[in-house]
Design an enzyme around this catalytic site. Sequence first.
Site, PDB file in Angstrom:
ATOM      1  N   GLY A  33       2.989  -7.080  10.785  1.00 30.67           N
ATOM      2  CA  GLY A  33       3.827  -6.391   9.817  1.00 30.67           C
ATOM      3  C   GLY A  33       3.441  -4.947   9.597  1.00 30.67           C
ATOM      4  O   GLY A  33       4.294  -4.053   9.545  1.00 30.67           O
ATOM      5  N   ARG A  34       2.149  -4.667   9.448  1.00 21.22           N
ATOM      6  CA  ARG A  34       1.709  -3.305   9.149  1.00 21.22           C
ATOM      7  C   ARG A  34       1.797  -2.380  10.359  1.00 21.22           C
ATOM      8  O   ARG A  34       1.567  -1.181  10.241  1.00 21.22           O
ATOM      9  CB  ARG A  34       0.289  -3.338   8.602  1.00 21.22           C
ATOM     10  CG  ARG A  34      -0.734  -4.001   9.533  1.00 21.22           C
ATOM     11  CD  ARG A  34      -1.997  -4.357   8.754  1.00 21.22           C
ATOM     12  NE  ARG A  34      -2.996  -5.053   9.560  1.00 21.22           N
ATOM     13  CZ  ARG A  34      -2.967  -6.354   9.834  1.00 21.22           C
ATOM     14  NH1 ARG A  34      -1.961  -7.103   9.375  1.00 21.22           N
ATOM     15  NH2 ARG A  34      -3.920  -6.923  10.546  1.00 21.22           N
ATOM     16  N   GLU A  37       9.076 -13.843  -1.722  1.00 22.76           N
ATOM     17  CA  GLU A  37       9.549 -12.715  -2.525  1.00 22.76           C
ATOM     18  C   GLU A  37      10.828 -12.122  -1.925  1.00 22.76           C
ATOM     19  O   GLU A  37      11.803 -11.847  -2.640  1.00 22.76           O
ATOM     20  CB  GLU A  37       8.466 -11.630  -2.605  1.00 22.76           C
ATOM     21  CG  GLU A  37       7.174 -12.083  -3.241  1.00 22.76           C
ATOM     22  CD  GLU A  37       6.152 -12.548  -2.229  1.00 22.76           C
ATOM     23  OE1 GLU A  37       4.951 -12.438  -2.513  1.00 22.76           O
ATOM     24  OE2 GLU A  37       6.549 -13.033  -1.141  1.00 22.76           O
ATOM     25  N   LYS A  74       9.663 -11.443   8.837  1.00 22.55           N
ATOM     26  CA  LYS A  74       9.346 -11.942  10.171  1.00 22.55           C
ATOM     27  C   LYS A  74       9.732 -13.411  10.318  1.00 22.55           C
ATOM     28  O   LYS A  74      10.364 -13.812  11.288  1.00 22.55           O
ATOM     29  CB  LYS A  74       7.854 -11.741  10.452  1.00 22.55           C
ATOM     30  CG  LYS A  74       7.442 -11.979  11.891  1.00 22.55           C
ATOM     31  CD  LYS A  74       5.988 -11.559  12.071  1.00 22.55           C
ATOM     32  CE  LYS A  74       5.566 -11.636  13.526  1.00 22.55           C
ATOM     33  NZ  LYS A  74       4.183 -11.166  13.718  1.00 22.55           N
ATOM     34  N   LYS A 117      -0.029 -16.678  -0.381  1.00 16.90           N
ATOM     35  CA  LYS A 117       1.351 -17.144  -0.261  1.00 16.90           C
ATOM     36  C   LYS A 117       1.442 -18.659  -0.401  1.00 16.90           C
ATOM     37  O   LYS A 117       2.311 -19.193  -1.103  1.00 16.90           O
ATOM     38  CB  LYS A 117       1.924 -16.719   1.094  1.00 16.90           C
ATOM     39  CG  LYS A 117       2.136 -15.225   1.277  1.00 16.90           C
ATOM     40  CD  LYS A 117       2.697 -14.950   2.666  1.00 16.90           C
ATOM     41  CE  LYS A 117       2.900 -13.470   2.918  1.00 16.90           C
ATOM     42  NZ  LYS A 117       3.417 -13.195   4.270  1.00 16.90           N
ATOM     43  N   HIS A 156      -6.307  16.913 -11.035  1.00 18.96           N
ATOM     44  CA  HIS A 156      -6.355  16.808 -12.494  1.00 18.96           C
ATOM     45  C   HIS A 156      -6.557  15.367 -12.945  1.00 18.96           C
ATOM     46  O   HIS A 156      -6.356  15.057 -14.131  1.00 18.96           O
ATOM     47  CB  HIS A 156      -5.068  17.371 -13.088  1.00 18.96           C
ATOM     48  CG  HIS A 156      -4.869  18.820 -12.780  1.00 18.96           C
ATOM     49  ND1 HIS A 156      -5.354  19.827 -13.580  1.00 18.96           N
ATOM     50  CD2 HIS A 156      -4.273  19.437 -11.726  1.00 18.96           C
ATOM     51  CE1 HIS A 156      -5.054  20.997 -13.058  1.00 18.96           C
ATOM     52  NE2 HIS A 156      -4.393  20.794 -11.928  1.00 18.96           N
ATOM     53  N   GLU A 166      -6.045  -4.362   5.131  1.00 18.97           N
ATOM     54  CA  GLU A 166      -5.579  -5.645   5.640  1.00 18.97           C
ATOM     55  C   GLU A 166      -6.125  -5.904   7.032  1.00 18.97           C
ATOM     56  O   GLU A 166      -6.396  -7.054   7.405  1.00 18.97           O
ATOM     57  CB  GLU A 166      -4.052  -5.689   5.657  1.00 18.97           C
ATOM     58  CG  GLU A 166      -3.474  -7.081   5.935  1.00 18.97           C
ATOM     59  CD  GLU A 166      -1.990  -7.170   5.619  1.00 18.97           C
ATOM     60  OE1 GLU A 166      -1.649  -7.280   4.421  1.00 18.97           O
ATOM     61  OE2 GLU A 166      -1.178  -7.121   6.558  1.00 18.97           O
TER      62      GLU A 166
END
Length: 544
Positions: free
Chosen positions: A268-269, A207, A201, A505, A385, A354
Amino acid sequence: MTKINTLKAAWQDLYRHAEEMRATHLRTLFAEDPQRFAAFSLQSGDILMDFSKQRVTAQTLRLLRQIAQASDLALWRRRMAAGEAINHTENRAVLHMALRALAQDAPDAAIGREVAENLERMRAFCAALRAPSGGGEHVTDVVHLGIGGSDLGPRMAVQTLAACQHPDLRLHFVANVDGAALAPLLARLNPRSTLFIVVSKTFGTQETLTNARTAREWVEASLPDADARVGEDAVARHFVAVTSNLAAATAFGIPASRVFLFGDGVGGRFSLWSPVGLSLALAIGFSGFAALLSGARQMDAHFLEAPPEKNLPLTLALLDLWNFDALGAHSHGIFPYSQSLELFPAYLQQLEMESLGKSVDRQGAPLTHGGSPILWGAVGTSGQHAVFQLLHQGRALIPCDFLLLKHADFPLPDHHLHLLANGLAQSAALAFGETPEEARARQVDAALLPWRAFPGNQPSTTLLLERLTPHVLGQLLALYEHKVFCLGVLWNLNAFDQWGVELGKKMAQRLLPHLEDEGERTPGAALDASTRGLIAALKTRRGA
Protein backbone atom coordinates in the site's frame (compact mmCIF):
# COMPACT_ATOMS: atom_id res chain seq x y z
CA MET A 1 36.88 -14.38 7.15
CA THR A 2 33.25 -15.48 6.70
CA LYS A 3 30.57 -13.03 5.61
CA ILE A 4 28.99 -13.01 9.10
CA ASN A 5 32.32 -12.29 10.75
CA THR A 6 33.13 -9.63 8.16
CA LEU A 7 29.82 -7.89 8.86
CA LYS A 8 30.32 -8.13 12.61
CA ALA A 9 33.81 -6.65 12.29
CA ALA A 10 32.48 -3.81 10.13
CA TRP A 11 29.93 -2.88 12.82
CA GLN A 12 32.58 -3.02 15.54
CA ASP A 13 34.84 -0.73 13.52
CA LEU A 14 31.94 1.72 13.15
CA TYR A 15 31.18 1.74 16.87
CA ARG A 16 34.83 2.40 17.74
CA HIS A 17 34.88 5.27 15.28
CA ALA A 18 31.67 6.66 16.78
CA GLU A 19 33.30 6.83 20.21
CA GLU A 20 36.18 8.78 18.69
CA MET A 21 33.75 11.15 16.93
CA ARG A 22 31.23 11.62 19.73
CA ALA A 23 32.83 14.77 21.13
CA THR A 24 33.61 16.30 17.72
CA HIS A 25 31.57 19.41 16.98
CA LEU A 26 30.38 20.44 13.53
CA ARG A 27 32.19 23.73 14.09
CA THR A 28 35.44 21.79 14.20
CA LEU A 29 34.66 19.77 11.06
CA PHE A 30 33.94 22.94 9.07
CA ALA A 31 37.00 24.74 10.46
CA GLU A 32 39.23 21.84 9.45
CA ASP A 33 37.81 21.67 5.92
CA PRO A 34 36.69 24.96 4.32
CA GLN A 35 35.64 22.96 1.21
CA ARG A 36 33.42 20.64 3.20
CA PHE A 37 30.29 21.40 1.16
CA ALA A 38 31.93 20.19 -2.05
CA ALA A 39 33.12 16.98 -0.40
CA PHE A 40 29.81 16.18 1.33
CA SER A 41 27.12 16.96 -1.22
CA LEU A 42 25.68 14.94 -4.10
CA GLN A 43 23.46 15.69 -7.08
CA SER A 44 21.08 13.48 -9.03
CA GLY A 45 18.64 14.91 -11.54
CA ASP A 46 16.82 17.84 -9.96
CA ILE A 47 17.85 17.08 -6.37
CA LEU A 48 20.94 18.43 -4.62
CA MET A 49 21.67 16.67 -1.33
CA ASP A 50 23.90 18.60 1.10
CA PHE A 51 24.96 16.45 4.03
CA SER A 52 27.96 18.55 5.05
CA LYS A 53 26.13 19.39 8.31
CA GLN A 54 26.06 15.72 9.28
CA ARG A 55 28.63 14.71 11.91
CA VAL A 56 30.62 12.57 9.49
CA THR A 57 34.09 12.47 7.96
CA ALA A 58 35.50 10.63 4.98
CA GLN A 59 36.46 7.86 7.39
CA THR A 60 32.87 7.63 8.65
CA LEU A 61 31.55 7.15 5.13
CA ARG A 62 34.22 4.55 4.35
CA LEU A 63 33.20 2.50 7.39
CA LEU A 64 29.49 2.86 6.59
CA ARG A 65 30.04 1.65 3.03
CA GLN A 66 31.93 -1.35 4.38
CA ILE A 67 28.75 -2.36 6.23
CA ALA A 68 26.74 -1.93 3.02
CA GLN A 69 29.17 -4.14 1.12
CA ALA A 70 29.26 -6.80 3.85
CA SER A 71 25.43 -6.77 3.93
CA ASP A 72 25.30 -7.75 0.24
CA LEU A 73 23.25 -4.67 -0.53
CA ALA A 74 24.12 -4.77 -4.23
CA LEU A 75 22.86 -8.38 -4.42
CA TRP A 76 19.58 -7.52 -2.65
CA ARG A 77 19.12 -4.59 -5.00
CA ARG A 78 19.48 -6.88 -8.02
CA ARG A 79 17.07 -9.38 -6.50
CA MET A 80 14.40 -6.70 -6.00
CA ALA A 81 14.83 -5.39 -9.55
CA ALA A 82 14.60 -8.93 -10.93
CA GLY A 83 11.23 -9.52 -9.26
CA GLU A 84 12.36 -12.14 -6.73
CA ALA A 85 10.16 -12.75 -3.68
CA ILE A 86 12.29 -10.76 -1.23
CA ASN A 87 9.19 -10.19 0.95
CA HIS A 88 9.74 -13.67 2.38
CA THR A 89 7.05 -13.66 5.11
CA GLU A 90 4.36 -13.21 2.44
CA ASN A 91 6.28 -14.92 -0.37
CA ARG A 92 5.84 -11.90 -2.61
CA ALA A 93 7.97 -9.95 -5.01
CA VAL A 94 8.43 -6.21 -4.44
CA LEU A 95 7.29 -4.58 -7.65
CA HIS A 96 6.83 -0.86 -7.11
CA MET A 97 9.76 -0.13 -9.44
CA ALA A 98 8.08 -2.22 -12.14
CA LEU A 99 5.03 0.07 -12.00
CA ARG A 100 7.06 2.94 -13.45
CA ALA A 101 9.53 0.97 -15.57
CA LEU A 102 9.51 0.97 -19.34
CA ALA A 103 8.03 -2.26 -20.71
CA GLN A 104 11.42 -3.61 -21.80
CA ASP A 105 12.81 -3.08 -18.27
CA ALA A 106 10.05 -4.96 -16.41
CA PRO A 107 11.09 -8.09 -14.47
CA ASP A 108 9.19 -10.20 -17.03
CA ALA A 109 7.02 -9.65 -20.09
CA ALA A 110 3.73 -10.44 -18.30
CA ILE A 111 4.34 -7.75 -15.66
CA GLY A 112 5.31 -5.28 -18.38
CA ARG A 113 2.08 -5.96 -20.29
CA GLU A 114 -0.06 -5.65 -17.16
CA VAL A 115 1.51 -2.31 -16.22
CA ALA A 116 1.14 -0.98 -19.77
CA GLU A 117 -2.52 -2.04 -19.92
CA ASN A 118 -3.28 -0.39 -16.57
CA LEU A 119 -1.64 2.85 -17.65
CA GLU A 120 -3.55 2.87 -20.92
CA ARG A 121 -6.85 2.32 -19.08
CA MET A 122 -5.99 5.16 -16.71
CA ARG A 123 -5.13 7.43 -19.65
CA ALA A 124 -8.39 6.61 -21.41
CA PHE A 125 -10.43 7.14 -18.22
CA CYS A 126 -8.82 10.54 -17.58
CA ALA A 127 -9.55 11.58 -21.16
CA ALA A 128 -13.17 10.38 -20.99
CA LEU A 129 -13.79 12.24 -17.74
CA ARG A 130 -12.85 15.46 -19.49
CA ALA A 131 -15.24 14.81 -22.40
CA PRO A 132 -18.37 13.03 -21.06
CA SER A 133 -20.62 11.43 -23.63
CA GLY A 134 -24.27 10.39 -23.61
CA GLY A 135 -25.55 13.65 -22.16
CA GLY A 136 -23.86 13.15 -18.78
CA GLU A 137 -22.70 16.06 -16.67
CA HIS A 138 -19.08 17.02 -16.16
CA VAL A 139 -17.52 15.64 -12.99
CA THR A 140 -16.66 18.54 -10.70
CA ASP A 141 -15.68 16.60 -7.56
CA VAL A 142 -13.73 13.39 -7.07
CA VAL A 143 -13.84 11.70 -3.66
CA HIS A 144 -11.03 9.23 -2.98
CA LEU A 145 -12.07 6.65 -0.35
CA GLY A 146 -9.15 4.68 1.06
CA ILE A 147 -6.97 4.42 4.13
CA GLY A 148 -3.29 4.00 4.93
CA GLY A 149 -1.24 3.41 1.81
CA SER A 150 -4.41 3.56 -0.25
CA ASP A 151 -4.95 7.15 0.87
CA LEU A 152 -1.88 9.01 2.09
CA GLY A 153 0.29 8.74 -1.03
CA PRO A 154 -2.32 10.13 -3.45
CA ARG A 155 -3.53 12.67 -0.88
CA MET A 156 0.00 13.97 -0.31
CA ALA A 157 0.80 14.09 -4.04
CA VAL A 158 -2.41 15.92 -4.93
CA GLN A 159 -1.71 18.58 -2.30
CA THR A 160 1.97 18.81 -3.26
CA LEU A 161 1.14 19.36 -6.94
CA ALA A 162 -1.71 21.80 -6.35
CA ALA A 163 -0.07 24.29 -8.72
CA CYS A 164 -0.38 21.73 -11.54
CA GLN A 165 -4.03 20.81 -11.03
CA HIS A 166 -6.93 21.35 -13.37
CA PRO A 167 -8.83 24.36 -12.03
CA ASP A 168 -12.29 22.89 -12.65
CA LEU A 169 -11.86 19.63 -10.71
CA ARG A 170 -11.92 19.40 -6.92
CA LEU A 171 -10.27 16.44 -5.15
CA HIS A 172 -11.37 15.22 -1.72
CA PHE A 173 -9.92 12.43 0.42
CA VAL A 174 -11.74 10.52 3.16
CA ALA A 175 -9.85 7.91 5.17
CA ASN A 176 -11.20 8.04 8.71
CA VAL A 177 -14.29 5.94 9.45
CA ASP A 178 -15.41 8.72 11.80
CA GLY A 179 -18.61 10.18 10.37
CA ALA A 180 -17.13 13.65 10.89
CA ALA A 181 -14.82 12.96 7.94
CA LEU A 182 -17.52 12.06 5.41
CA ALA A 183 -20.81 13.66 6.48
CA PRO A 184 -19.80 17.35 6.15
CA LEU A 185 -18.27 16.61 2.74
CA LEU A 186 -21.41 14.93 1.38
CA ALA A 187 -23.44 17.90 2.55
CA ARG A 188 -21.41 20.17 0.27
CA LEU A 189 -21.34 17.98 -2.85
CA ASN A 190 -23.65 17.71 -5.84
CA PRO A 191 -24.34 13.98 -6.35
CA ARG A 192 -24.88 14.48 -10.08
CA SER A 193 -21.31 15.67 -10.62
CA THR A 194 -19.46 13.62 -7.99
CA LEU A 195 -17.28 10.58 -8.66
CA PHE A 196 -16.20 8.20 -5.87
CA ILE A 197 -12.99 6.19 -6.21
CA VAL A 198 -13.01 3.28 -3.75
CA VAL A 199 -9.43 2.13 -3.16
CA SER A 200 -8.89 -1.09 -1.22
CA LYS A 201 -6.48 -3.85 -2.14
CA THR A 202 -8.74 -6.56 -0.73
CA PHE A 203 -11.97 -4.59 -1.12
CA GLY A 204 -12.62 -5.66 2.45
CA THR A 205 -10.95 -2.90 4.46
CA GLN A 206 -13.48 -2.10 7.18
CA GLU A 207 -13.01 1.68 7.27
CA THR A 208 -13.03 2.10 3.49
CA LEU A 209 -16.02 -0.16 2.89
CA THR A 210 -18.03 1.56 5.63
CA ASN A 211 -17.41 4.93 3.98
CA ALA A 212 -18.12 3.46 0.53
CA ARG A 213 -21.46 2.00 1.62
CA THR A 214 -22.52 5.33 3.11
CA ALA A 215 -21.51 7.10 -0.11
CA ARG A 216 -23.47 4.53 -2.13
CA GLU A 217 -26.58 5.05 -0.01
CA TRP A 218 -26.22 8.82 -0.44
CA VAL A 219 -25.94 8.52 -4.23
CA GLU A 220 -28.85 6.08 -4.51
CA ALA A 221 -31.07 8.24 -2.30
CA SER A 222 -30.11 11.43 -4.13
CA LEU A 223 -30.38 10.04 -7.67
CA PRO A 224 -33.07 7.35 -7.60
CA ASP A 225 -33.77 7.64 -11.32
CA ALA A 226 -31.51 10.48 -12.46
CA ASP A 227 -29.43 8.27 -14.70
CA ALA A 228 -32.25 6.32 -16.25
CA ARG A 229 -31.98 8.45 -19.38
CA VAL A 230 -28.51 7.06 -20.10
CA GLY A 231 -29.32 3.48 -19.10
CA GLU A 232 -27.04 3.27 -16.09
CA ASP A 233 -27.78 2.97 -12.41
CA ALA A 234 -26.34 5.52 -10.02
CA VAL A 235 -23.64 3.30 -8.54
CA ALA A 236 -22.31 2.19 -11.92
CA ARG A 237 -22.09 5.79 -13.08
CA HIS A 238 -20.67 7.44 -9.98
CA PHE A 239 -18.24 4.83 -8.62
CA VAL A 240 -14.87 3.43 -9.65
CA ALA A 241 -12.87 0.77 -7.80
CA VAL A 242 -9.14 0.23 -7.46
CA THR A 243 -8.47 -3.21 -6.00
CA SER A 244 -7.02 -6.67 -6.50
CA ASN A 245 -10.42 -8.26 -5.73
CA LEU A 246 -12.57 -7.94 -8.86
CA ALA A 247 -15.35 -10.16 -7.53
CA ALA A 248 -15.89 -8.09 -4.38
CA ALA A 249 -15.89 -4.83 -6.32
CA THR A 250 -18.51 -6.04 -8.80
CA ALA A 251 -20.60 -7.46 -5.96
CA PHE A 252 -20.60 -3.95 -4.49
CA GLY A 253 -22.22 -2.75 -7.72
CA ILE A 254 -19.26 -1.38 -9.66
CA PRO A 255 -19.07 -2.83 -13.20
CA ALA A 256 -15.89 -4.63 -14.20
CA SER A 257 -15.23 -1.97 -16.84
CA ARG A 258 -14.78 0.55 -14.02
CA VAL A 259 -12.53 -1.61 -11.85
CA PHE A 260 -8.77 -0.98 -11.98
CA LEU A 261 -6.69 -3.92 -10.76
CA PHE A 262 -3.26 -4.00 -9.15
CA GLY A 263 -1.36 -7.00 -7.86
CA ASP A 264 -0.10 -8.44 -4.59
CA GLY A 265 3.47 -7.35 -5.31
CA VAL A 266 2.57 -3.73 -4.57
CA GLY A 267 2.42 -2.77 -0.91
CA GLY A 268 0.00 0.00 0.00
CA ARG A 269 2.66 2.55 0.95
CA PHE A 270 4.41 1.91 -2.38
CA SER A 271 1.25 1.94 -4.50
CA LEU A 272 0.98 5.55 -5.69
CA TRP A 273 2.53 4.51 -9.03
CA SER A 274 -0.29 2.03 -9.69
CA PRO A 275 -3.99 2.71 -10.38
CA VAL A 276 -4.10 3.74 -6.70
CA GLY A 277 -2.84 7.03 -8.13
CA LEU A 278 -5.90 7.44 -10.36
CA SER A 279 -7.17 10.40 -8.34
CA LEU A 280 -3.80 12.10 -8.82
CA ALA A 281 -3.88 11.38 -12.56
CA LEU A 282 -7.32 13.01 -12.72
CA ALA A 283 -6.11 16.02 -10.75
CA ILE A 284 -2.96 16.79 -12.76
CA GLY A 285 -3.85 15.07 -16.03
CA PHE A 286 -2.44 11.79 -17.26
CA SER A 287 0.54 13.55 -18.84
CA GLY A 288 1.42 14.84 -15.37
CA PHE A 289 1.08 11.35 -13.92
CA ALA A 290 3.36 10.03 -16.66
CA ALA A 291 5.90 12.71 -15.70
CA LEU A 292 5.72 11.54 -12.06
CA LEU A 293 6.55 8.00 -13.22
CA SER A 294 9.36 9.34 -15.39
CA GLY A 295 10.94 11.16 -12.45
CA ALA A 296 10.79 8.07 -10.27
CA ARG A 297 12.25 6.00 -13.12
CA GLN A 298 15.15 8.45 -13.32
CA MET A 299 15.89 7.96 -9.60
CA ASP A 300 15.53 4.18 -10.03
CA ALA A 301 18.24 4.24 -12.69
CA HIS A 302 20.48 6.34 -10.46
CA PHE A 303 19.96 3.98 -7.52
CA LEU A 304 20.70 0.88 -9.60
CA GLU A 305 23.70 2.28 -11.45
CA ALA A 306 25.47 4.96 -9.38
CA PRO A 307 28.51 3.81 -7.36
CA PRO A 308 28.18 3.88 -3.56
CA GLU A 309 30.08 7.13 -3.15
CA LYS A 310 27.70 8.91 -5.55
CA ASN A 311 24.47 7.12 -4.66
CA LEU A 312 21.89 9.42 -3.03
CA PRO A 313 19.48 6.80 -1.59
CA LEU A 314 22.31 4.70 -0.19
CA THR A 315 24.02 7.73 1.33
CA LEU A 316 20.76 8.89 2.91
CA ALA A 317 20.31 5.42 4.44
CA LEU A 318 23.89 5.25 5.71
CA LEU A 319 23.49 8.61 7.41
CA ASP A 320 20.45 7.23 9.25
CA LEU A 321 22.40 4.17 10.27
CA TRP A 322 25.18 6.41 11.61
CA ASN A 323 22.85 8.71 13.54
CA PHE A 324 20.58 6.05 15.03
CA ASP A 325 22.88 3.08 15.58
CA ALA A 326 26.25 4.73 16.16
CA LEU A 327 25.35 8.10 17.72
CA GLY A 328 22.20 6.96 19.54
CA ALA A 329 19.49 9.24 18.12
CA HIS A 330 15.90 8.00 18.50
CA SER A 331 13.84 10.38 16.38
CA HIS A 332 14.12 12.10 13.02
CA GLY A 333 12.70 15.50 12.10
CA ILE A 334 11.38 16.22 8.59
CA PHE A 335 10.96 19.92 7.76
CA PRO A 336 9.80 20.91 4.27
CA TYR A 337 10.04 24.64 3.62
CA SER A 338 7.09 24.47 1.27
CA GLN A 339 3.43 24.68 2.26
CA SER A 340 2.64 22.37 -0.65
CA LEU A 341 4.74 19.65 1.02
CA GLU A 342 2.83 19.92 4.31
CA LEU A 343 1.78 16.25 4.18
CA PHE A 344 5.23 14.98 3.26
CA PRO A 345 6.30 14.29 6.89
CA ALA A 346 3.14 12.21 7.43
CA TYR A 347 3.80 10.35 4.17
CA LEU A 348 7.34 9.53 5.32
CA GLN A 349 6.04 8.46 8.72
CA GLN A 350 4.01 5.75 7.05
CA LEU A 351 6.67 4.82 4.49
CA GLU A 352 9.46 4.43 7.02
CA MET A 353 7.76 3.47 10.28
CA GLU A 354 5.50 0.86 8.69
CA SER A 355 8.41 -0.55 6.70
CA LEU A 356 11.15 -0.43 9.32
CA GLY A 357 9.21 -0.59 12.59
CA LYS A 358 10.32 -4.15 13.30
CA SER A 359 12.06 -5.89 16.21
CA VAL A 360 13.07 -9.18 14.58
CA ASP A 361 15.37 -9.82 11.65
CA ARG A 362 14.82 -11.82 8.48
CA GLN A 363 15.70 -15.02 10.34
CA GLY A 364 13.17 -14.33 13.13
CA ALA A 365 15.80 -13.44 15.73
CA PRO A 366 15.78 -10.20 17.76
CA LEU A 367 17.36 -7.32 15.88
CA THR A 368 20.91 -6.48 16.88
CA HIS A 369 20.92 -3.23 14.90
CA GLY A 370 18.38 -0.71 13.74
CA GLY A 371 14.65 -0.57 13.54
CA SER A 372 12.79 2.60 12.65
CA PRO A 373 13.25 5.76 14.68
CA ILE A 374 10.23 7.94 15.37
CA LEU A 375 9.63 10.27 12.43
CA TRP A 376 7.94 13.59 12.97
CA GLY A 377 7.98 17.01 11.40
CA ALA A 378 6.27 20.24 10.51
CA VAL A 379 6.17 22.60 7.59
CA GLY A 380 8.51 25.62 7.71
CA THR A 381 8.25 28.33 8.83
CA SER A 382 5.38 27.33 11.13
CA GLY A 383 7.48 24.64 12.79
CA GLN A 384 10.01 27.23 13.91
CA HIS A 385 7.37 28.66 16.24
CA ALA A 386 6.38 25.27 17.63
CA VAL A 387 8.94 22.46 17.76
CA PHE A 388 12.29 24.08 17.00
CA GLN A 389 12.86 25.18 20.59
CA LEU A 390 13.39 21.51 21.42
CA LEU A 391 15.89 21.16 18.57
CA HIS A 392 17.91 24.21 19.58
CA GLN A 393 18.06 23.82 23.34
CA GLY A 394 16.65 20.41 24.22
CA ARG A 395 18.80 17.52 25.38
CA ALA A 396 18.03 15.02 22.60
CA LEU A 397 20.09 14.36 19.49
CA ILE A 398 17.59 14.77 16.63
CA PRO A 399 18.85 14.53 13.04
CA CYS A 400 16.77 16.55 10.58
CA ASP A 401 16.00 16.66 6.88
CA PHE A 402 15.31 20.10 5.43
CA LEU A 403 13.58 20.35 2.04
CA LEU A 404 13.87 23.59 0.09
CA LEU A 405 12.64 24.63 -3.37
CA LYS A 406 14.89 26.60 -5.68
CA HIS A 407 11.81 28.01 -7.46
CA ALA A 408 8.44 28.60 -5.77
CA ASP A 409 5.38 26.80 -7.08
CA PHE A 410 3.16 29.74 -6.05
CA PRO A 411 5.43 32.76 -6.52
CA LEU A 412 4.53 35.98 -4.72
CA PRO A 413 6.91 38.97 -4.50
CA ASP A 414 9.43 38.60 -1.63
CA HIS A 415 7.78 35.51 -0.11
CA HIS A 416 10.09 32.80 -1.40
CA LEU A 417 13.33 34.54 -0.46
CA HIS A 418 12.09 34.99 3.11
CA LEU A 419 11.17 31.30 3.19
CA LEU A 420 14.60 30.22 1.91
CA ALA A 421 16.39 32.50 4.35
CA ASN A 422 14.55 30.88 7.25
CA GLY A 423 15.28 27.35 6.07
CA LEU A 424 18.98 28.04 5.57
CA ALA A 425 19.19 29.86 8.91
CA GLN A 426 17.63 27.01 10.85
CA SER A 427 19.96 24.33 9.52
CA ALA A 428 22.98 26.56 10.20
CA ALA A 429 21.79 27.50 13.70
CA LEU A 430 21.20 23.86 14.57
CA ALA A 431 24.66 22.93 13.34
CA PHE A 432 26.74 25.73 14.86
CA GLY A 433 24.65 27.14 17.69
CA GLU A 434 25.94 30.16 19.60
CA THR A 435 28.49 30.07 22.41
CA PRO A 436 28.22 32.21 25.57
CA GLU A 437 31.15 34.24 24.28
CA GLU A 438 29.37 34.98 21.02
CA ALA A 439 26.20 35.90 22.89
CA ARG A 440 28.21 38.25 25.16
CA ALA A 441 29.72 39.89 22.08
CA ARG A 442 26.15 40.62 20.94
CA GLN A 443 25.61 42.50 24.20
CA VAL A 444 23.49 39.79 25.82
CA ASP A 445 23.18 40.43 29.56
CA ALA A 446 25.68 38.22 31.39
CA ALA A 447 22.97 37.11 33.82
CA LEU A 448 21.03 35.60 30.91
CA LEU A 449 23.89 33.76 29.25
CA PRO A 450 22.88 30.28 30.53
CA TRP A 451 19.53 30.71 28.77
CA ARG A 452 20.85 32.46 25.67
CA ALA A 453 23.53 29.93 24.67
CA PHE A 454 22.84 27.31 21.98
CA PRO A 455 24.96 24.13 21.88
CA GLY A 456 24.44 23.39 18.17
CA ASN A 457 25.92 20.16 16.77
CA GLN A 458 22.48 18.96 15.65
CA PRO A 459 23.04 17.11 12.35
CA SER A 460 20.94 17.79 9.28
CA THR A 461 20.69 17.05 5.57
CA THR A 462 19.30 19.63 3.16
CA LEU A 463 17.57 18.52 -0.03
CA LEU A 464 17.35 21.35 -2.54
CA LEU A 465 14.74 20.64 -5.23
CA GLU A 466 14.72 22.54 -8.51
CA ARG A 467 10.93 23.08 -8.37
CA LEU A 468 7.77 21.16 -7.46
CA THR A 469 6.74 19.43 -10.67
CA PRO A 470 5.42 15.88 -11.12
CA HIS A 471 8.81 14.83 -12.50
CA VAL A 472 10.72 16.21 -9.50
CA LEU A 473 8.22 14.80 -7.01
CA GLY A 474 8.69 11.40 -8.62
CA GLN A 475 12.44 11.66 -8.02
CA LEU A 476 11.93 12.69 -4.39
CA LEU A 477 9.51 9.89 -3.52
CA ALA A 478 11.66 7.24 -5.18
CA LEU A 479 14.70 8.59 -3.31
CA TYR A 480 13.06 7.90 0.04
CA GLU A 481 11.61 4.55 -1.11
CA HIS A 482 15.10 3.34 -1.99
CA LYS A 483 16.47 4.70 1.28
CA VAL A 484 13.94 2.48 3.08
CA PHE A 485 14.99 -0.52 1.00
CA CYS A 486 18.64 0.10 1.87
CA LEU A 487 17.93 0.35 5.60
CA GLY A 488 15.95 -2.88 5.47
CA VAL A 489 19.01 -4.63 4.03
CA LEU A 490 21.50 -2.91 6.34
CA TRP A 491 19.41 -3.80 9.40
CA ASN A 492 18.60 -7.30 8.04
CA LEU A 493 14.83 -6.94 8.33
CA ASN A 494 11.90 -7.36 5.97
CA ALA A 495 10.81 -3.83 5.03
CA PHE A 496 7.82 -5.00 2.98
CA ASP A 497 5.45 -6.72 5.40
CA GLN A 498 3.29 -5.03 8.06
CA TRP A 499 1.85 -7.66 10.34
CA GLY A 500 1.35 -5.16 13.16
CA VAL A 501 -1.15 -3.28 11.02
CA GLU A 502 -3.04 -6.50 10.32
CA LEU A 503 -3.32 -7.34 14.04
CA GLY A 504 -5.26 -4.18 14.83
CA LYS A 505 -7.65 -4.77 11.92
CA LYS A 506 -8.45 -8.29 13.08
CA MET A 507 -9.03 -7.20 16.66
CA ALA A 508 -11.41 -4.45 15.51
CA GLN A 509 -13.44 -7.02 13.56
CA ARG A 510 -13.72 -9.20 16.67
CA LEU A 511 -14.82 -6.27 18.84
CA LEU A 512 -17.43 -4.82 16.48
CA PRO A 513 -20.16 -7.41 17.29
CA HIS A 514 -19.88 -6.54 20.99
CA LEU A 515 -20.50 -2.88 20.19
CA GLU A 516 -23.35 -3.67 17.79
CA ASP A 517 -25.15 -5.78 20.41
CA GLU A 518 -27.98 -3.61 21.73
CA GLY A 519 -28.67 -5.83 24.71
CA GLU A 520 -27.42 -5.42 28.24
CA ARG A 521 -25.38 -8.62 28.02
CA THR A 522 -21.89 -8.13 29.43
CA PRO A 523 -19.12 -8.81 26.88
CA GLY A 524 -17.63 -12.24 27.19
CA ALA A 525 -14.76 -13.14 29.45
CA ALA A 526 -12.57 -13.68 26.38
CA LEU A 527 -12.05 -9.90 26.34
CA ASP A 528 -9.67 -8.25 28.77
CA ALA A 529 -11.08 -6.42 31.78
CA SER A 530 -10.26 -2.96 30.38
CA THR A 531 -11.99 -3.58 27.04
CA ARG A 532 -15.03 -5.14 28.77
CA GLY A 533 -15.35 -2.15 31.06
CA LEU A 534 -15.04 0.37 28.23
CA ILE A 535 -17.63 -1.44 26.10
CA ALA A 536 -20.05 -1.51 29.02
CA ALA A 537 -19.51 2.22 29.59
CA LEU A 538 -20.06 2.95 25.89
CA LYS A 539 -23.31 1.01 25.89
CA THR A 540 -24.50 2.84 28.98
CA ARG A 541 -23.82 6.20 27.37
CA ARG A 542 -25.41 5.09 24.11
CA GLY A 543 -28.53 3.93 25.89
CA ALA A 544 -28.83 7.22 27.75
